[in-house]
Motif scaffolding. Structure first.
Motif: not given
Ligand code: AMP
Ligand code: SF4
Length: 458
Positions: A323-331
């Motif tokens: 979920q944390r990775v998803r929040e960070l998005g494409v960065r």
């Protein structure tokens, strides 16, 4: 999308390491699984398959030690069938006339009908791929010589298939009568090669001899190369135009057309559709929009700047999608250069918008880095229809350009303006003529609606 490769040495030289290297050069065509099949000394076909990237799934050192002189390989991007290892290719079957291995790029549009017919005659399918239909069709003709059975089987297929096979102790390359997917023939010293793209022939030091023609079956065996025809009269040719837009590597040449040059021309034509007044520079989405952006910049007399950097070591499997990775998005993959973007009006070029997610995130990222305006330019026409010929596109409702008009879409992705290339420009930039290319995902004009296909029979 998938990639196929094959090599055959009539003098008996070992070719497995070259097939490995060829697949390595075709990695962009599929990252889900990979495999190699080869003809053993006893006439049996052996194989190795694995999930993930070529270097992770296969052992180059081990392959280099094996003496096989006839082999095929595959990199898979799942379209038809699920993503488990049972669907990894090459697929192999043992018939009463010997073993057959096949690696397939493309998607058959009549596979379901054929499968039902074959099952009604007792066939038991091991995988959920459309490719297995080809093996069953061959196995159902035990009275024929294997290559004759293959050619007959091909007349039943509709859709896209560029194939490499080991059959009757030979390497065989096939391209469907419409020529959807590319396939080239190459040679180095005594070794013959077949590859989805010419870039892989470059890697093994082979010279590209020519494209395998639509409807052609090339048999490479001890008697020398033979060219046969699939006895079907295709009314149109349908080389996938998306290969030029996005899929193929820019260092490949398809049917005499350099992918790099076509992509740059797409950018030039996009610029000619209307100047973007007040823009400070042009930037391509890394890496898919870079070459078209160069063409756009050249044509519009603007500079071409790198404004977003891609971490080139990000693989598909390195970072868990928490979920944390998803929040960070494409960065994780991409990061904007604030010093370049701050206060600037930017023309951003990308090759295509499919779901619209990438573009929306990129525009938000560029704006968060201080850009005053983002003018989105797309070097292909709007993708409004799904592809049934081997490219993994979503259903119609998920296609951003099918759900809304261009103005609404521009708003949705956060662009200050949005412009697409026309279908006419795409066809002209490729330069093979309208009747030579498939544009179904842009136009909705599918092969099956053109009166160019036959009913399913066995
Ligand atoms: P999106 O609009 O978020 O679906 O992403 C579109 C981007 O993905 C394009 O800019 C291409 O670089 C890339 N792309 C286009 N078609 C495909 C496809 N069939 N599979 C994977 N990536 C694609
Ligand atoms: Fe290529 Fe689009 Fe045709 Fe599919 S529908 S083969 S992606 S041009």
């Amino acid at each position: 999308m998938c990639g196929v490769f094959g090599a055959y040495s009539p003098k008996g030289n070992a070719v497995l390491e070259e097939v490995y290297l060829g697949l390595y050069a075709l990695q962009h065509r599929g990252q889900e699984s990979t495999g190699i099949a080869w003809l053993g000394e006893n006439g049996r076909i052996a194989s190795i398959r694995g999930n993930g990237l070529v270097h992770a799934a296969l052992d180059q050192g081990e392959l280099a030690l094996l003496p096989a002189s006839c082999a095929i390989g595959h990199v898979r991007y799942s379209t038809s069938g699920g993503s488990d290892l049972g669907n990894a290719q090459p697929l192999i079957s043992t018939t009463s006339r010997g073993s057959v291995a096949v690696a397939h790029n493309g998607n058959l549009t009549n596979a379901e009908g054929l499968k039902t017919l074959l099952e009604s005659r007792g066939a038991i399918f091991q995988s959920t791929t459309d490719t297995e239909v080809i093996l069953h069709l061959v196995a159902h003709q035990p009275h024929k010589r294997p290559i004759d059975a293959l050619v007959d089987s091909l007349t039943r297929l509709v859709g896209a298939y560029s194939l490499t096979l080991i059959i009757d102790g030979r390497l065989v390359a096939v391209r469907d009568p419409w020529g959807f997917r590319p396939l080239v023939l190459g040679r180095r010293e005594d070794v013959w090669y077949v590859s989805s793209e010419s870039c892989a022939l470059d890697l093994v030091g082979a010279t590209t001899i020519r494209d395998i023609e639509p409807g052609e079956v090339v048999v490479l065996g001890p008697e020398g190369p033979r060219s046969l025809r699939i006895p079907l009269d295709a009314k149109t040719r349908r080389l996938c135009s998306f290969e030029f837009v996005y899929f193929a590597r820019p260092d490949s040449v398809i049917e005499g057309k350099s992918v790099y040059e076509v992509r740059k021309e797409l950018g030039r034509r996009l610029a000619r559709r209307g100047p973007c007044t007040g823009a400070d520079f042009v930037s391509g989405m890394p890496d898919s929009g870079t070459i078209a952006a160069m063409g756009y910049a050249q044509e519009s007399n603007l500079s071409h700047e790198l404004s977003v950097v891609r971490n080139r070591y990000v693989g598909r499997t390195f970072i868990e999608p928490t979920q944390r990775v998803r929040e960070l998005g494409v960065r994780i993959k991409l990061n904007p250069i604030t010093r370049v973007l701050s206060g600037k009006s930017v023309v951003v070029v990308d090759d295509s918008i499919v779901r619209g997610t990438t573009c929306q995130r990129m525009i938000a990222m560029i704006k968060s880095a201080g850009a005053s305006a983002v003018h989105m330019r797309v070097s292909s026409p709007p993708v409004r229809f799904p592809c049934y010929y081997g490219i993994d596109t979503p259903t119609r409702v998920e296609l951003a350009a099918a759900r809304m008009n261009i103005q609404q879409l521009g708003k949705e992705v956060g662009a200050d303006s949005l412009e697409y290339l026309s279908e006419e420009d795409l066809v002209e930039a490729i330069g093979l003529g309208e009747s030579a290319v498939c544009t179904a995902c842009f136009s909705g004009k599918y092969l099956e609606e053109g009166g160019d296909v036959q009913d399913v029979t066995l």
